[in-house]
Scaffold this active site. Structure first.
Site, PDB file in Angstrom:
ATOM      1  N   CYS A  10       0.836  -1.203   0.000  1.00 12.17           N
ATOM      2  CA  CYS A  10       0.000   0.000   0.000  1.00 12.17           C
ATOM      3  C   CYS A  10       0.870   1.252   0.000  1.00 12.17           C
ATOM      4  O   CYS A  10       1.876   1.326   0.723  1.00 12.17           O
ATOM      5  CB  CYS A  10      -0.906  -0.014   1.222  1.00 12.17           C
ATOM      6  SG  CYS A  10      -1.937   1.462   1.390  1.00 12.17           S
ATOM      7  N   CYS A  13       0.128   3.028   3.869  1.00 15.18           N
ATOM      8  CA  CYS A  13       0.544   2.403   5.131  1.00 15.18           C
ATOM      9  C   CYS A  13       1.593   1.330   4.942  1.00 15.18           C
ATOM     10  O   CYS A  13       2.033   0.715   5.923  1.00 15.18           O
ATOM     11  CB  CYS A  13      -0.665   1.824   5.870  1.00 15.18           C
ATOM     12  SG  CYS A  13      -1.380   0.372   5.083  1.00 15.18           S
ATOM     13  N   CYS A  24      -6.567  -1.873   0.405  1.00 15.83           N
ATOM     14  CA  CYS A  24      -5.633  -2.255   1.468  1.00 15.83           C
ATOM     15  C   CYS A  24      -6.407  -2.782   2.674  1.00 15.83           C
ATOM     16  O   CYS A  24      -7.392  -2.186   3.101  1.00 15.83           O
ATOM     17  CB  CYS A  24      -4.769  -1.063   1.884  1.00 15.83           C
ATOM     18  SG  CYS A  24      -3.675  -1.401   3.287  1.00 15.83           S
ATOM     19  N   CYS A  27      -5.713   0.039   5.789  1.00  8.81           N
ATOM     20  CA  CYS A  27      -6.206   1.426   5.729  1.00  8.81           C
ATOM     21  C   CYS A  27      -7.273   1.638   4.665  1.00  8.81           C
ATOM     22  O   CYS A  27      -7.734   2.771   4.493  1.00  8.81           O
ATOM     23  CB  CYS A  27      -5.042   2.385   5.490  1.00  8.81           C
ATOM     24  SG  CYS A  27      -4.301   2.242   3.841  1.00  8.81           S
ATOM     25  N   CYS A 105       1.348  16.169  12.809  1.00  9.86           N
ATOM     26  CA  CYS A 105       0.343  17.071  12.266  1.00  9.86           C
ATOM     27  C   CYS A 105      -0.923  16.993  13.103  1.00  9.86           C
ATOM     28  O   CYS A 105      -1.428  15.904  13.412  1.00  9.86           O
ATOM     29  CB  CYS A 105       0.036  16.703  10.818  1.00  9.86           C
ATOM     30  SG  CYS A 105      -1.263  17.709  10.068  1.00  9.86           S
ATOM     31  N   CYS A 108      -3.911  15.384  10.640  1.00  8.49           N
ATOM     32  CA  CYS A 108      -3.933  13.979  10.227  1.00  8.49           C
ATOM     33  C   CYS A 108      -2.997  13.100  11.032  1.00  8.49           C
ATOM     34  O   CYS A 108      -2.908  11.903  10.755  1.00  8.49           O
ATOM     35  CB  CYS A 108      -3.595  13.847   8.745  1.00  8.49           C
ATOM     36  SG  CYS A 108      -1.867  14.250   8.360  1.00  8.49           S
ATOM     37  N   CYS A 119       2.683  19.911   6.543  1.00  8.21           N
ATOM     38  CA  CYS A 119       2.557  18.463   6.566  1.00  8.21           C
ATOM     39  C   CYS A 119       2.741  17.903   5.163  1.00  8.21           C
ATOM     40  O   CYS A 119       2.156  18.420   4.193  1.00  8.21           O
ATOM     41  CB  CYS A 119       1.196  18.059   7.128  1.00  8.21           C
ATOM     42  SG  CYS A 119       0.898  16.279   7.114  1.00  8.21           S
ATOM     43  N   CYS A 122      -1.087  16.372   4.198  1.00  6.27           N
ATOM     44  CA  CYS A 122      -2.267  17.234   4.012  1.00  6.27           C
ATOM     45  C   CYS A 122      -1.921  18.710   3.876  1.00  6.27           C
ATOM     46  O   CYS A 122      -2.835  19.552   3.799  1.00  6.27           O
ATOM     47  CB  CYS A 122      -3.244  17.040   5.169  1.00  6.27           C
ATOM     48  SG  CYS A 122      -2.594  17.595   6.767  1.00  6.27           S
ATOM     49  N   CYS A 371      -4.886  -4.670  44.929  1.00  9.16           N
ATOM     50  CA  CYS A 371      -5.933  -5.317  45.719  1.00  9.16           C
ATOM     51  C   CYS A 371      -5.409  -5.845  47.050  1.00  9.16           C
ATOM     52  O   CYS A 371      -6.147  -5.864  48.036  1.00  9.16           O
ATOM     53  CB  CYS A 371      -6.593  -6.439  44.919  1.00  9.16           C
ATOM     54  SG  CYS A 371      -5.446  -7.710  44.337  1.00  9.16           S
ATOM     55  N   HIS A 513      -6.713 -12.305  42.967  1.00 13.45           N
ATOM     56  CA  HIS A 513      -7.374 -11.142  43.551  1.00 13.45           C
ATOM     57  C   HIS A 513      -7.542 -11.348  45.053  1.00 13.45           C
ATOM     58  O   HIS A 513      -7.955 -12.423  45.508  1.00 13.45           O
ATOM     59  CB  HIS A 513      -8.735 -10.927  42.889  1.00 13.45           C
ATOM     60  CG  HIS A 513      -9.459  -9.716  43.375  1.00 13.45           C
ATOM     61  ND1 HIS A 513      -9.014  -8.425  43.134  1.00 13.45           N
ATOM     62  CD2 HIS A 513     -10.592  -9.587  44.102  1.00 13.45           C
ATOM     63  CE1 HIS A 513      -9.854  -7.565  43.684  1.00 13.45           C
ATOM     64  NE2 HIS A 513     -10.803  -8.243  44.276  1.00 13.45           N
TER      65      HIS A 513
END
Length: 636
Positions: A10, A13, A24, A27, A105, A108, A119, A122, A371, A513
């Site tokens: 991709c 990513c 992808c 993403c 950024c 994004c 950036c 973007c 605990c 616990h």
């Protein structure tokens, strides 16, 4: 040479997808056409730079002999002057390479090199009020950069979430980016913790779930559509899903058991420490004042006051329906059932449990990782170790008296391994490493504690601690996983007997616990037939804690030296020396836990009274009796 027909990487990513995937998997970005891939690879042979305007001038391909080429952000100094407009000489390039700071950024979350002013994804400008490196440190937490997690400031890592925002940046429109930014601006710290917990369930990170639980987060909280959009993993997250749904989907079985237990316990709880926060804070200050440190070689910290928490006898004066409500909100029903019915380690004898009014109740306890310390303070002062006062005292005592406790621990562990046929021996360096680990656990809030820490707590309290626990670790399916080793008696053996109290406290242990086990006040013992002269007045409440199990075997005494070890008769004599013991008419050896309302701490008594007043003011729902129903039928 890499086979380009097996998988495609991709562009956003770098995830390697199967050829049949149109988008992808990670993403959801569109698969590039084969012609574009071929053209790009031909342009980037050997990792060379390029300066064309084809839309990829900010990327460089790094060849790899074992995988498809991966993309990484190109420094402005590595881009030619025609493509980016940067005019820099080689000396400036070397200086930029040494500066490894990045800024994230705000639109994004893409991580850009420190030299860039916009950036790379973007084109959003970086804030002008601070340098990129400072801006990144202030953000902290998990950031998404081409699908890879990078860790920053640990002090604020729990206030953000690892979200893959590739589609929100390069693959989304400006309107979508603006919408996501608005969603982020509305998010608060607990919202980020919840999203972190969701990602933690998917990735098997229990620490993220524990962080959300410790912040009093709602385990039954559902993901909203905006949160699902922010997480941006449609294959993992759906609107309406809870942490339990995610644990089921990704088969996190052990995590599922913890979450289901938490959900079952999230019925409204109402314990004295929650009802009276002002008194609770005063009690915490009193505990701090009561803590002292012994002078001399054995410089262990200790409490100067003897306080035992018991349930008030006035509970029995409440209507049955109100009593049931009180116990539902006060007790841990699951722990009570497991200790009473499944393992039969408490209330197994009808004589101490019924005829002697010594039934033990398992108080509800939070599951924030402390605990054991919480249960110790609940059994004594009725509160939690919220400010880590007891944990800090435990840590100080272990370090100040490390040699004393280390000697006992090493001798006990050596004997234990030999008695169970393990027949192993460690070098001194290995013993020291294991001891250093035990010391480190005491200093970490939320870290699980071991038997050694209970032994040290008995010295801090200056009184014995009896642990009634399950003998075996069990999975949520009920499968036996191992031996617990917690159950038994812990005596303050390193103190002089005259310096300690003989009235013990009781704790319960189930599935990793701890819970405080407390009894209810009684009105004297002139007619109890305990088989011993107790020598108590009407104001003293005595609880009989069995020192044998349901199989009539003597409870184990922990951390005995070679001189103190022996047969059952010798250990019984040791128990009688350190505790007020008696034998009931039925032949049960029991330790007497004595408490007095007049000698108990007034703040604890006031807290319990205020808590009980809330139930005294409740009235059961009116209902017609059978007689009234019959009269109405006759009138008709």
């Amino acid at each position: 040479m890499t086979d380009l027909h097996k998988k495609w990487a991709c562009d956003y990513c770098t995830y390697e997808n199967w050829p049949s995937a149109i988008k992808c998997t990670m993403c959801r970005a569109q698969q590039p056409s084969p012609t574009i891939i071929s053209e790009e690879i031909s342009q980037f042979k050997g990792g060379t730079r390029h300066g064309d305007d084809s839309g990829t001038s900010g990327l460089i391909i790094c060849p790899d002999s074992s995988a498809r080429p991966r993309v990484r952000p190109l420094r402005p100094s590595e881009v030619s002057s025609n493509a980016s407009g940067w005019q820099q000489n080689e000396d400036h390039n070397d200086k930029n390479r040494q500066h490894a700071g990045r800024w994230s950024c705000s639109a994004c979350t893409y991580e850009n090199w420190a030299e860039t002013r916009r950036c790379a994804v973007c084109q959003h400008p970086w804030p002008n009020d601070a340098s990129p490196a400072i801006n990144e440190r202030e953000r902290g937490g998990w950031r998404a950069r081409t699908g890879v997690r990078t860790r920053t400031s640990s002090s604020e890592r729990d206030t953000s979430v690892h979200i893959q925002d590739n589609e929100a940046g390069a693959h989304a429109s400006n309107e979508d980016t603006k919408k996501l930014k608005q969603i982020k601006n509305r998010m608060r710290r607990n919202d980020w913790l919840f999203l972190n917990a969701c990602v933690g369930v998917v990735e098997g990170d229990l620490a993220a779930v524990e962080a959300y639980k410790s912040s009093s987060g709602d385990i039954a909280r559902q993901l909203s559509s905006d949160e699902v959009r922010l997480l941006n993993r449609p294959s993992a997250f759906d609107a309406g899903f809870t942490l339990v749904h995610l644990a089921i989907r990704f088969q996190r079985q052990e995590m599922l058991a913890v979450l289901l237990t938490e959900v079952s316990q999230q019925a409204v709880k109402c314990i004295p420490a929650m009802v009276c926060p002002e008194l609770t804070e005063q009690i915490r200050r009193e505990i701090g004042v009561s803590l002292h440190q012994r002078k001399g070689d054995f410089a262990c910290c200790f409490l100067s006051e003897l306080v035992t928490f018991t349930l008030p006898a006035d509970i029995e004066d409440l209507p049955p329906a109100i009593q049931e409500k009180l116990f539902d909100e006060l007790l841990d029903r699951d722990v009570q059932k497991e200790l009473e019915e499944e393992d039969a380690v408490i209330n197994w004898s009808l004589e101490p449990g019924s005829r002697l009014d010594s039934r033990l109740y398992a108080l509800w306890n939070r599951t924030a990782g402390d605990c054991l310390l919480d249960s110790v303070l609940q059994a004594t002062w009725g509160i939690y170790d919220k400010d880590c006062v007891l944990r800090n005292t435990l840590n100080d005592s272990l370090h100040h008296c490390s040699h004393w406790f280390y000697t006992r621990w090493k001798e006990w562990e050596s004997w234990y391994s030999q008695s169970f046929g393990l027949h192993f021996s460690l070098r001194e360096e290995q013993w020291q490493e294991d001891w250093a680990f035990i010391l480190s656990l005491a200093s970490q809030p939320g870290a699980s504690l071991e038997q050694t820490h209970i032994f040290v707590l008995a010295h801090i309290l200056r009184r014995p601690i009896i642990v009634y626990g399950s003998k075996y670790y069990k999975s949520f399916r009920g499968e036996t996983l191992g031996y617990t080793r917690f159950q038994g008696v812990y005596l303050p053996l390193l103190w002089e007997q005259s310096f300690c109290w003989k009235s013990p406290i009781a704790l319960g242990y189930t599935r990793g616990h701890f819970s405080a086990l407390v009894a209810m006040e009684t009105d004297g013992y002139d007619n109890r037939g305990a088989g011993a002269n107790l020598g108590t007045d009407d104001d003293v409440s005595v609880t009989f804690l069995p020192l044998i199990d349901s199989e009539r075997k003597l409870l184990h005494v922990h951390f005995l030296s070679a001189q103190e070890m022996g047969n059952d008769e010798q250990q019984e004599k040791l128990l009688r020396d350190w505790m007020d013991c008696c034998v009931t008419d039925g032949g049960t050896l029991a330790a007497m836990q004595k408490s007095s309302r007049r000698r108990n701490h007034p703040l604890v008594t006031q807290m319990v009274e205020k808590w009980l007043d809330g139930y005294r003011q409740l009235r059961p729902c009116p209902a017609l009796s059978d007689g009234e129903d019959d009269e109405e039928d006759e009138d008709e």
